[in-house]
Design a protein around this motif. Structure first.
Motif, PDB file in Angstrom:
ATOM      1  N   UNK A  17       0.934  -1.220  -0.075  1.00 56.53           N
ATOM      2  CA  UNK A  17      -0.103  -0.094  -0.012  1.00 56.53           C
ATOM      3  C   UNK A  17       0.716   1.505  -0.115  1.00 56.53           C
ATOM      4  N   UNK A  18       0.407   2.406  -0.489  1.00 55.31           N
ATOM      5  CA  UNK A  18       0.813   3.677  -0.214  1.00 55.31           C
ATOM      6  C   UNK A  18       0.091   4.779   0.108  1.00 55.31           C
ATOM      7  N   UNK A  19       0.572   5.793   0.585  1.00 54.72           N
ATOM      8  CA  UNK A  19      -0.379   7.015   1.239  1.00 54.72           C
ATOM      9  C   UNK A  19      -0.682   7.992   0.412  1.00 54.72           C
ATOM     10  N   UNK A  20      -1.907   8.451   0.340  1.00 51.92           N
ATOM     11  CA  UNK A  20      -2.177   9.454  -0.809  1.00 51.92           C
ATOM     12  C   UNK A  20      -1.729  10.716  -0.383  1.00 51.92           C
ATOM     13  N   UNK A  21      -0.817  11.239  -1.529  1.00 51.80           N
ATOM     14  CA  UNK A  21      -0.497  12.626  -1.203  1.00 51.80           C
ATOM     15  C   UNK A  21       0.311  12.853   0.111  1.00 51.80           C
ATOM     16  N   UNK A  22       1.338  11.823   0.375  1.00 51.95           N
ATOM     17  CA  UNK A  22       1.898  11.893   1.604  1.00 51.95           C
ATOM     18  C   UNK A  22       2.462  13.260   2.063  1.00 51.95           C
ATOM     19  N   UNK A  23       3.596  14.015   1.445  1.00 48.74           N
ATOM     20  CA  UNK A  23       3.895  15.223   1.964  1.00 48.74           C
ATOM     21  C   UNK A  23       2.862  16.276   1.883  1.00 48.74           C
ATOM     22  N   UNK A  24       2.280  16.326   0.779  1.00 49.59           N
ATOM     23  CA  UNK A  24       1.029  17.461   1.166  1.00 49.59           C
ATOM     24  C   UNK A  24       0.271  17.264   2.426  1.00 49.59           C
ATOM     25  N   UNK A  25      -0.218  16.133   2.642  1.00 54.37           N
ATOM     26  CA  UNK A  25      -0.951  15.748   3.786  1.00 54.37           C
ATOM     27  C   UNK A  25      -0.358  15.578   5.205  1.00 54.37           C
ATOM     28  N   UNK A  26       0.780  15.776   5.414  1.00 58.04           N
ATOM     29  CA  UNK A  26       1.431  15.695   6.916  1.00 58.04           C
ATOM     30  C   UNK A  26       0.868  17.055   7.729  1.00 58.04           C
ATOM     31  N   UNK A  27       0.189  16.576   8.714  1.00 58.49           N
ATOM     32  CA  UNK A  27      -0.455  17.774   9.503  1.00 58.49           C
ATOM     33  C   UNK A  27       0.645  18.454  10.586  1.00 58.49           C
ATOM     34  N   UNK A  28       0.756  19.683  10.462  1.00 56.83           N
ATOM     35  CA  UNK A  28       1.646  20.372  11.315  1.00 56.83           C
ATOM     36  C   UNK A  28       1.509  20.131  12.893  1.00 56.83           C
ATOM     37  N   UNK A  29       0.192  20.214  13.307  1.00 52.38           N
ATOM     38  CA  UNK A  29      -0.161  19.956  14.714  1.00 52.38           C
ATOM     39  C   UNK A  29       0.483  18.524  15.164  1.00 52.38           C
ATOM     40  N   UNK A  30      -0.030  17.704  14.428  1.00 52.08           N
ATOM     41  CA  UNK A  30       0.321  16.107  14.885  1.00 52.08           C
ATOM     42  C   UNK A  30       1.777  16.098  14.846  1.00 52.08           C
ATOM     43  N   UNK A  31       2.582  16.525  13.687  1.00 53.77           N
ATOM     44  CA  UNK A  31       3.917  16.376  13.664  1.00 53.77           C
ATOM     45  C   UNK A  31       4.610  17.141  14.941  1.00 53.77           C
ATOM     46  N   UNK A  32       4.286  18.205  15.409  1.00 52.74           N
ATOM     47  CA  UNK A  32       4.724  18.926  16.433  1.00 52.74           C
ATOM     48  C   UNK A  32       4.586  18.014  17.908  1.00 52.74           C
ATOM     49  N   UNK A  33       3.266  17.475  17.869  1.00 54.21           N
ATOM     50  CA  UNK A  33       3.211  16.667  19.076  1.00 54.21           C
ATOM     51  C   UNK A  33       3.927  15.283  19.138  1.00 54.21           C
ATOM     52  N   UNK A  34       4.391  14.813  18.144  1.00 53.88           N
ATOM     53  CA  UNK A  34       5.092  13.634  17.897  1.00 53.88           C
ATOM     54  C   UNK A  34       6.668  14.159  18.209  1.00 53.88           C
ATOM     55  N   UNK A  35       7.156  15.418  17.679  1.00 53.76           N
ATOM     56  CA  UNK A  35       8.435  16.012  18.007  1.00 53.76           C
ATOM     57  C   UNK A  35       8.737  16.258  19.410  1.00 53.76           C
ATOM     58  N   UNK A  36       7.594  16.592  19.856  1.00 47.91           N
ATOM     59  CA  UNK A  36       7.709  17.270  21.560  1.00 47.91           C
ATOM     60  C   UNK A  36       7.956  16.081  22.486  1.00 47.91           C
ATOM     61  N   UNK A  37       7.500  14.890  22.048  1.00 54.04           N
ATOM     62  CA  UNK A  37       7.803  13.699  23.195  1.00 54.04           C
ATOM     63  C   UNK A  37       9.211  13.575  23.177  1.00 54.04           C
ATOM     64  N   UNK A  38       9.971  13.770  22.240  1.00 56.05           N
ATOM     65  CA  UNK A  38      11.517  13.607  22.289  1.00 56.05           C
ATOM     66  C   UNK A  38      12.145  14.946  22.400  1.00 56.05           C
ATOM     67  N   UNK A  39      11.913  15.937  21.735  1.00 60.90           N
ATOM     68  CA  UNK A  39      12.577  17.059  21.925  1.00 60.90           C
ATOM     69  C   UNK A  39      12.099  17.956  22.895  1.00 60.90           C
ATOM     70  N   UNK A  40      12.823  18.255  24.092  1.00 59.85           N
ATOM     71  CA  UNK A  40      12.206  18.662  25.274  1.00 59.85           C
ATOM     72  C   UNK A  40      12.888  20.258  25.400  1.00 59.85           C
ATOM     73  N   UNK A  41      14.034  20.625  24.612  1.00 59.27           N
ATOM     74  CA  UNK A  41      14.519  21.924  24.591  1.00 59.27           C
ATOM     75  C   UNK A  41      13.678  23.079  23.902  1.00 59.27           C
ATOM     76  N   UNK A  42      13.288  23.966  24.570  1.00 59.12           N
ATOM     77  CA  UNK A  42      12.492  25.094  24.010  1.00 59.12           C
ATOM     78  C   UNK A  42      13.239  25.883  22.793  1.00 59.12           C
TER      79      UNK A  42
END
Length: 352
Positions: free
Chosen positions: A128-153
């Motif tokens: 399978x493959x994702x429809x319009x993967x790069x255009x679809x990446x949601x910034x809020x969700x991406x920030x939440x995932x990154x914030x779990x690891x990146x703690x420095x403001x």
């Protein structure tokens, strides 16, 4: 962490990585011309948090799909490398072994080898493959995932500068998909990562890492791999794969992503698995026809340019070697012999 990102030695390393293979291009040469001054200036902007990314340059490619590529200014590419030098190892430790895109020691051909290995061991495959993967990446969700690891403001601030700079770049490539509990403001959610950024490729792996772990842990699929937005699951049960397909679609909805559902069918590996420009069988591999057609067209154009004296033999040779190095991982000896016999290289005519 942020002090390490803006440290002189890290910025110099980032410049070297960004300029690798590009030192002859005007953007890299211009930066190198006053290298110390430019790095000092960039360091000052980062330390004072006044740094702002520049405008992208956009162009289209058609190999193999129609894609909009966005090139960041060279100084921004230096910043991308400086950031990834420090944060990439943190996420690399979290990635599954069978995620193959844009990672050291992985790549296209290792992914093809793994698909063939699984094709020999299992009766069925779901690709399978994702429809319009790069255009679809949601910034809020991406920030939440990154914030779990990146703690420095401060590091989060730099990440936000880079991600926000790509907002709307692929807006014309995205068709609104409505998910459960969406309100009327859902179309306004910031989304999209510029195709061509080092960071975009990295964010893509970060964004889909939860999917990788869901498939391996929750679904208990032991024969799974992914390359960017293409992924494949293998099993000896057709029913199990179809059940996994439904579960994956539900999980992807939490990431605001969808798959090409009608194309994601369970097949036997003997039918041939389309994978990264190849068709993989348990016993052999074939090159997709469009790849051979596209290369032949480019090769003929390059031959004409060489014979007219518009490009050097080294440039012609490099274009051929790059393609041969890729397609030699399939059964293409006869194809290559046919192409090069049909289009022999002739030396340019001497000027009169």
């Amino acid at each position: 962490m942020y002090r390490q990102i803006v440290d002189w030695s890290n910025l110099l390393l980032a410049y070297r990585k960004a300029s690798r293979g590009k030192r002859g291009k005007p953007s890299a040469a211009g930066f190198e011309h006053q290298l110390a001054d430019r790095l000092i200036g960039l360091q000052g902007e980062l330390e004072s948090q006044t740094y702002q990314p520049g405008d992208y340059v956009h162009f289209m490619i058609h190999d193999p799909k129609h894609r909009k590529i966005s090139a960041a200014p060279f100084r921004d590419r230096v910043v991308h490398h400086a950031l990834c030098n420090l944060i990439e190892p943190l996420f690399e430790a979290q990635f599954i072994p069978n995620s193959y895109a844009n990672r050291k020691g992985k790549g296209t051909h290792v992914a093809v080898n793994t698909v063939q290995e699984y094709a020999r061991r299992y009766r069925y495959v779901l690709r399978a493959d994702i429809v319009k993967h790069f255009p679809s990446i949601d910034h809020t969700i991406l920030y939440d995932i990154l914030a779990d690891t990146i703690l420095d403001d401060q590091t989060r601030w730099l990440i936000a500068q880079i991600i926000d700079s790509g907002q709307g770049v692929l807006a014309d490539e995205y068709e609104m998909v409505w998910f459960e509990k969406d309100d009327l403001f859902a179309p306004n959610r910031p989304r999209g990562l510029p195709i061509g950024n080092l960071t975009s490729q990295f964010w893509s792996n970060v964004y889909l890492n939860p999917l990788d772990w869901f498939i391996q842990q929750d679904l208990a699929c032991t024969a799974y791999l992914r390359y960017v937005d293409d992924f494949a699951l293998f099993s000896n049960s057709k029913r199990e794969l179809y059940a996994w397909k439904q579960a994956i679609m539900q999980f992807l909805a939490t990431l605001r992503l969808t798959i090409h559902e009608s194309e994601a069918q369970v097949i036997r590996p003997e039918q041939g698995i389309p994978w990264l420009g190849f068709v993989v069988y348990p016993t052999h591999r074939r090159l997709k026809r469009r790849n051979a057609v596209n290369f032949t067209r480019r090769f003929v154009d390059n031959l004409d340019a060489y014979q007219a004296g518009n490009i050097s033999f080294a440039e012609l040779d490099a274009s051929v070697k790059g393609w041969v190095n890729h397609v030699r991982y399939a059964d293409t000896w006869g194809l290559r012999r046919h192409i090069f016999r049909s289009h022999p290289v002739r030396f340019p005519k001497p000027p009169t």
